[in-house]
Design an enzyme around this catalytic site. Structure first.
Site, PDB file in Angstrom:
ATOM      1  N   HIS A 100      18.546 -37.755  -6.472  1.00 42.68           N
ATOM      2  CA  HIS A 100      18.141 -36.385  -6.773  1.00 42.68           C
ATOM      3  C   HIS A 100      18.148 -36.164  -8.270  1.00 42.68           C
ATOM      4  CE1 HIS A 100      22.557 -36.368  -6.274  1.00 42.68           C
ATOM      5  NE2 HIS A 100      22.596 -35.360  -7.106  1.00 42.68           N
ATOM      6  N   HIS A 102      18.768 -33.206 -11.273  1.00 43.15           N
ATOM      7  CA  HIS A 102      19.298 -31.900 -11.647  1.00 43.15           C
ATOM      8  C   HIS A 102      18.427 -31.298 -12.749  1.00 43.15           C
ATOM      9  CE1 HIS A 102      23.439 -32.534  -9.908  1.00 43.15           C
ATOM     10  NE2 HIS A 102      23.102 -33.803 -10.085  1.00 43.15           N
TER      11      HIS A 102
END
Ligand SMILES: [Zn+2]
Length: 137
Positions: A100, A102
């Site tokens: 992922h 950020h």
């Protein structure tokens, strides 16, 4: 999909999230433990643990969406800056083993820290790294 993965649970709609954006490839939602106001995550829907495991389409979708989320945060919140951070492995601060990105809005004097002490690149080591890493590219 990985059964014990919280992000796979969000992708599947089994775990609630504050969703900012979703399409066939990715979902973006607010981090529930934000570093700053507006801290968002961009998560590819396929379960790969690390960036280097993701296929080209997942990488493209994830980072294109990260750019779009950053632009939206700029439009909506006008932070003076933002970081785009992608951690791989616990040693690098990855807390959920589903790759992922950020997107973290920043303001001067905030307490968000990504610090390191800049070193000096050794010429001999640099030449060795260029050879050793380069042969894998
Ligand atoms: Zn997952």
């Amino acid at each position: 999909m990985s059964e014990d993965c919280i992000f796979c649970g969000i992708v599947a709609g089994e775990v609630p999230s504050y969703t900012l954006y979703e399409d066939d490839e990715v979902v973006s939602f607010l981090d529930v433990n934000p570093a700053s106001d507006g801290h968002a995550l961009v998560v590819p829907k396929g379960h790969d643990e690390r960036l280097a495991e993701m296929d080209d389409a997942a990488v493209a979708a994830t980072f294109t969406t990260a750019r779009d989320v950053a632009a939206a945060l700029e439009d909506a919140l006008a932070p003076p800056g933002y970081n785009v951070v992608q951690n791989n492995g616990a040693a690098a601060g990855q807390e959920v083993d589903h790759a992922h990105v950020h997107v973290i809005p920043r303001t001067p004097g905030d307490d968000v820290a990504f610090g390191w002490q800049p070193g000096d690149l050794d010429e001999e080591r640099a030449e060795e790294l260029v050879e050793r890493v380069g042969e894998h590219l």
